[in-house]
Design a protein around this motif. Structure first.
Motif, PDB file in Angstrom:
ATOM      1  N   ASN A 194       1.310  10.866 -11.475  1.00  0.00           N
ATOM      2  CA  ASN A 194       1.507  11.230 -10.062  1.00  0.00           C
ATOM      3  C   ASN A 194       1.117  10.106  -9.105  1.00  0.00           C
ATOM      4  OD1 ASN A 194       2.232  13.890 -10.961  1.00  0.00           O
ATOM      5  ND2 ASN A 194       0.051  14.379 -11.117  1.00  0.00           N
ATOM      6  N   SER A 195       1.476   8.872  -9.434  1.00  0.00           N
ATOM      7  CA  SER A 195       1.077   7.719  -8.616  1.00  0.00           C
ATOM      8  C   SER A 195       2.255   7.013  -7.953  1.00  0.00           C
ATOM      9  CB  SER A 195       0.292   6.715  -9.470  1.00  0.00           C
ATOM     10  OG  SER A 195       1.071   6.280 -10.580  1.00  0.00           O
ATOM     11  N   ALA A 196       3.470   7.543  -8.124  1.00  0.00           N
ATOM     12  CA  ALA A 196       4.630   6.926  -7.470  1.00  0.00           C
ATOM     13  C   ALA A 196       4.643   7.294  -5.989  1.00  0.00           C
ATOM     14  CB  ALA A 196       5.917   7.383  -8.144  1.00  0.00           C
ATOM     15  N   ALA A 197       5.290   6.459  -5.181  1.00  0.00           N
ATOM     16  CA  ALA A 197       5.366   6.730  -3.740  1.00  0.00           C
ATOM     17  C   ALA A 197       6.685   6.238  -3.167  1.00  0.00           C
ATOM     18  CB  ALA A 197       4.195   6.088  -3.014  1.00  0.00           C
ATOM     19  N   ALA A 198       6.867   4.916  -3.093  1.00  0.00           N
ATOM     20  CA  ALA A 198       8.070   4.373  -2.468  1.00  0.00           C
ATOM     21  C   ALA A 198       8.702   3.242  -3.270  1.00  0.00           C
ATOM     22  CB  ALA A 198       7.750   3.874  -1.055  1.00  0.00           C
ATOM     23  N   GLN A 199       7.908   2.477  -4.022  1.00  0.00           N
ATOM     24  CA  GLN A 199       8.473   1.359  -4.767  1.00  0.00           C
ATOM     25  C   GLN A 199       9.397   1.861  -5.873  1.00  0.00           C
ATOM     26  OE1 GLN A 199       6.045  -2.130  -5.698  1.00  0.00           O
ATOM     27  NE2 GLN A 199       4.343  -1.193  -4.563  1.00  0.00           N
ATOM     28  N   TYR A 200      10.458   1.118  -6.116  1.00  0.00           N
ATOM     29  CA  TYR A 200      11.460   1.483  -7.103  1.00  0.00           C
ATOM     30  C   TYR A 200      11.905   0.228  -7.845  1.00  0.00           C
ATOM     31  CZ  TYR A 200      14.427  -0.503  -3.481  1.00  0.00           C
ATOM     32  OH  TYR A 200      14.974  -1.364  -2.559  1.00  0.00           O
ATOM     33  N   PRO A 236       0.798  -1.230   0.000  1.00  0.00           N
ATOM     34  CA  PRO A 236       0.000   0.000   0.000  1.00  0.00           C
ATOM     35  C   PRO A 236       0.827   1.274   0.000  1.00  0.00           C
ATOM     36  CG  PRO A 236       0.030  -0.957   2.189  1.00  0.00           C
ATOM     37  CD  PRO A 236       0.692  -1.946   1.287  1.00  0.00           C
ATOM     38  N   GLY A 237       2.124   1.174   0.296  1.00  0.00           N
ATOM     39  CA  GLY A 237       2.964   2.359   0.261  1.00  0.00           C
ATOM     40  C   GLY A 237       2.957   3.137   1.557  1.00  0.00           C
ATOM     41  N   PRO A 238       3.625   4.300   1.573  1.00  0.00           N
ATOM     42  CA  PRO A 238       3.788   5.056   2.816  1.00  0.00           C
ATOM     43  C   PRO A 238       2.576   5.877   3.219  1.00  0.00           C
ATOM     44  CG  PRO A 238       4.891   6.166   1.023  1.00  0.00           C
ATOM     45  CD  PRO A 238       4.394   4.875   0.459  1.00  0.00           C
ATOM     46  N   GLY A 239       1.576   5.986   2.350  1.00  0.00           N
ATOM     47  CA  GLY A 239       0.378   6.740   2.713  1.00  0.00           C
ATOM     48  C   GLY A 239       0.142   7.958   1.856  1.00  0.00           C
ATOM     49  N   TYR A 240       0.964   8.186   0.851  1.00  0.00           N
ATOM     50  CA  TYR A 240       0.828   9.351  -0.034  1.00  0.00           C
ATOM     51  C   TYR A 240       1.461   9.002  -1.374  1.00  0.00           C
ATOM     52  CZ  TYR A 240       5.775   9.924   1.056  1.00  0.00           C
ATOM     53  OH  TYR A 240       7.121   9.692   1.196  1.00  0.00           O
ATOM     54  N   THR A 241       1.290   9.860  -2.359  1.00  0.00           N
ATOM     55  CA  THR A 241       1.982   9.749  -3.634  1.00  0.00           C
ATOM     56  C   THR A 241       2.686  11.070  -3.920  1.00  0.00           C
ATOM     57  OG1 THR A 241       0.004  10.421  -4.869  1.00  0.00           O
ATOM     58  CG2 THR A 241       0.357   8.059  -4.567  1.00  0.00           C
ATOM     59  N   ILE A 242       3.605  11.041  -4.873  1.00  0.00           N
ATOM     60  CA  ILE A 242       4.356  12.243  -5.223  1.00  0.00           C
ATOM     61  C   ILE A 242       4.119  12.592  -6.687  1.00  0.00           C
ATOM     62  CG2 ILE A 242       6.117  11.838  -3.480  1.00  0.00           C
ATOM     63  CD1 ILE A 242       7.929  10.726  -5.676  1.00  0.00           C
ATOM     64  N   LYS A 243       4.435  13.823  -7.032  1.00  0.00           N
ATOM     65  CA  LYS A 243       4.240  14.284  -8.400  1.00  0.00           C
ATOM     66  C   LYS A 243       5.388  13.805  -9.293  1.00  0.00           C
ATOM     67  CE  LYS A 243       1.517  18.413  -7.371  1.00  0.00           C
ATOM     68  NZ  LYS A 243       1.407  19.883  -7.533  1.00  0.00           N
ATOM     69  N   ASP A 244       5.038  13.565 -10.554  1.00  0.00           N
ATOM     70  CA  ASP A 244       6.042  13.180 -11.532  1.00  0.00           C
ATOM     71  C   ASP A 244       6.898  14.387 -11.883  1.00  0.00           C
ATOM     72  OD1 ASP A 244       4.824  10.605 -11.736  1.00  0.00           O
ATOM     73  OD2 ASP A 244       3.344  11.440 -13.107  1.00  0.00           O
ATOM     74  N   GLU A 245       8.182  14.121 -12.125  1.00  0.00           N
ATOM     75  CA  GLU A 245       9.057  15.206 -12.543  1.00  0.00           C
ATOM     76  C   GLU A 245      10.150  14.659 -13.474  1.00  0.00           C
ATOM     77  OE1 GLU A 245      11.210  17.126  -9.325  1.00  0.00           O
ATOM     78  OE2 GLU A 245      11.677  15.211  -8.412  1.00  0.00           O
ATOM     79  N   PRO A 246      10.748  15.540 -14.287  1.00  0.00           N
ATOM     80  CA  PRO A 246      10.317  16.933 -14.497  1.00  0.00           C
ATOM     81  C   PRO A 246       8.981  16.979 -15.216  1.00  0.00           C
ATOM     82  CG  PRO A 246      12.012  16.327 -16.059  1.00  0.00           C
ATOM     83  CD  PRO A 246      11.905  15.170 -15.110  1.00  0.00           C
ATOM     84  N   ALA A 247       8.156  17.956 -14.864  1.00  0.00           N
ATOM     85  CA  ALA A 247       6.786  18.021 -15.369  1.00  0.00           C
ATOM     86  C   ALA A 247       6.738  18.072 -16.887  1.00  0.00           C
ATOM     87  CB  ALA A 247       6.077  19.233 -14.767  1.00  0.00           C
ATOM     88  N   SER A 248       7.772  18.646 -17.512  1.00  0.00           N
ATOM     89  CA  SER A 248       7.767  18.781 -18.972  1.00  0.00           C
ATOM     90  C   SER A 248       7.797  17.434 -19.681  1.00  0.00           C
ATOM     91  CB  SER A 248       8.975  19.612 -19.419  1.00  0.00           C
ATOM     92  OG  SER A 248      10.181  18.974 -19.015  1.00  0.00           O
TER      93      SER A 248
END
Length: 307
Positions: A234-240, A191-203
Motif C-alpha cells: 500500500n505504498s503507491a501514490a502517483a509514480q508509474y 514525495p508524491g501527492p501527499g497520500y498513498t493508495i491500497k494495492d489491488e486486487p487485494a487477493s
C-alpha cells in the motif's frame, strides 16, 4: 732486572689486555653495524609506509567514488558518466485540505492533497489516457474492471493536472522500463501527492511479517502501464512506469506492481526513448537509477476520455 717469571707474567698481562681491547673493539663495531642496519631498516620502512599510505589512500578514494549501491535489477553506471539533463520541478498548484472533491472539467492544477480521492469514475465505463509528450502521443487503455481504485486515482490526478509538466525521469534498460510521475522533484525521490493508495486486487497481494510484499506475481509485458511503489504494501501514490520489453520479467520475482493500463498506440515511441535516448546515470546518484533520457522528455498533459 726482572726475573723470567715476572717477565712471563707481564707478557701474559699485556696479551690479555690486548685481547680484551680487541674484543671491546669488535663489540663496538658490531654495535655500530647493528645500529646502522636498524637505521636503514627504519628509513626503508618509513619510506615504504609513506608510499603505501599515499597509494592506499588513493585506492580507497577511487573505490569510494566508483562504487555505488543500486537495485539488483539495474545496470551500474560508469563513474565517468555525466548526469543526464533534468527537467525543472513543476511549480505552482493548489493544496487541498480535507476531503478531495472529484475534479470538474475545468479544475485548476492541484499539487498537494490531504487525502486520497473518493471514487470519481464509473467502473462500468471505459477510460483511456492520452499522454501528450514532447516525443509524441501515447494512448493507454485503463483497466477499470480489475483495478478500479488504481485507475480512479490516476484519472483524478490527471484531471487535476498533477502530471502536467512532469518528465520521464528514469530509463532502466536492464528491466525495460521508463518511469515518470514525479513533478515536484523530477526524479524517483519525489514525495508524491501527499497520500498513498491500497494495492489491488487485494487477493494478489500477500505480505510477510515485516509487511513486505510476497507472491503471487504478475507477468509483465511490453506496453503495460504500472504503478511504482516502495517495498512495503500500500505504498503507491502517483509514480508509474511503462514496460517496454521482455526484460521486465526480472520484476516478476520482486512482488506485485499494479498493472492498471496497456498502451494501444505509441509503444514505438517509448521503445525509441529507451533505446535511442538512453543516458547512463553518474555512479552513486541514488536519485537516478539506471539512466534517464539524454534530452528532457516532458509529459505536457494527460487527457482522459470516458465512454
Amino acid at each position: 732486572m726482572p726475573t723470567d717469571k715476572r717477565q712471563r707474567q707481564r707478557a701474559n698481562a699485556q696479551a690479555k689486555a690486548a685481547a680484551a681491547a680487541a674484543a671491546a673493539k669488535r663489540r663496538a663495531n658490531r654495535r655500530r653495524a647493528i645500529a646502522g642496519g636498524l637505521a636503514v631498516i627504519v628509513i626503508v620502512g618509513l619510506v615504504a609506509f609513506l608510499i603505501g599510505t599515499s597509494s592506499g589512500g588513493s585506492k580507497k578514494s577511487a573505490a569510494s567514488t566508483s562504487t555505488s549501491t543500486v537495485p539488483a535489477s539495474t545496470t551500474p553506471s560508469t563513474a565517468a558518466a555525466a548526469a543526464p539533463p533534468k527537467a525543472p520541478p513543476v511549480v505552482g498548484g493548489q493544496s487541498l485540505t480535507g476531503t478531495t472533491p472529484c475534479p470538474a472539467a475545468s479544475s485548476p492544477r492541484v499539487s498537494k492533497f490531504a487525502q486520497a480521492p473518493p471514487m470519481c469514475i464509473d467502473p462500468a465505463k471505459t477510460y483511456t489516457a492520452t499522454f501528450n509528450t514532447t516525443e509524441g502521443n501515447i494512448v493507454v487503455s485503463l483497466n477499470t474492471s480489475s483495478v478500479p481504485q488504481t485507475v480512479n486515482n490516476f484519472v483524478v490526478l490527471s484531471k487535476y493536472h498533477y502530471y502536467d509538466g512532469s518528465s520521464f525521469d528514469r530509463i532502466d534498460q536492464s528491466i525495460d522500463i521508463i518511469q515518470g510521475g514525479s513533478p515536484t522533484t523530477q526524479d524517483i525521490a519525489d514525495p508524491g501527492p501527499g497520500y498513498t493508495i491500497k494495492d489491488e486486487p487485494a487477493s494478489k497481494f500477500k505480505t510477510d511479517a515485516s509487511g513486505n510484499l510476497t507472491g503471487p506475481y504478475n507477468n509483465y509485458t511490453a506496453g503495460d502501464l504500472v504503478m511504482a511503489r516502495a517495498a512495503s504494501a500500500n505504498s503507491a501514490a502517483a509514480q508509474y512506469f511503462f514496460v517496454t520489453g521482455p526484460k521486465a520479467s526480472a520484476l516478476n520475482a520482486q512482488g506485485t506492481y499494479v498493472v492498471f493500463g496497456h498502451v494501444t498506440s505509441g509503444l514505438s515511441i517509448l521503445q525509441n526513448i529507451e533505446t535511442n535516448l538512453y543516458a547512463a546515470c553518474p555512479s552513486g546518484d541514488q536519485s537516478c537509477l539506471g539512466g534517464a533520457p539524454s534530452r528532457v522528455v516532458l509529459v505536457k498533459s494527460i487527457t482522459i476520455a470516458e465512454s
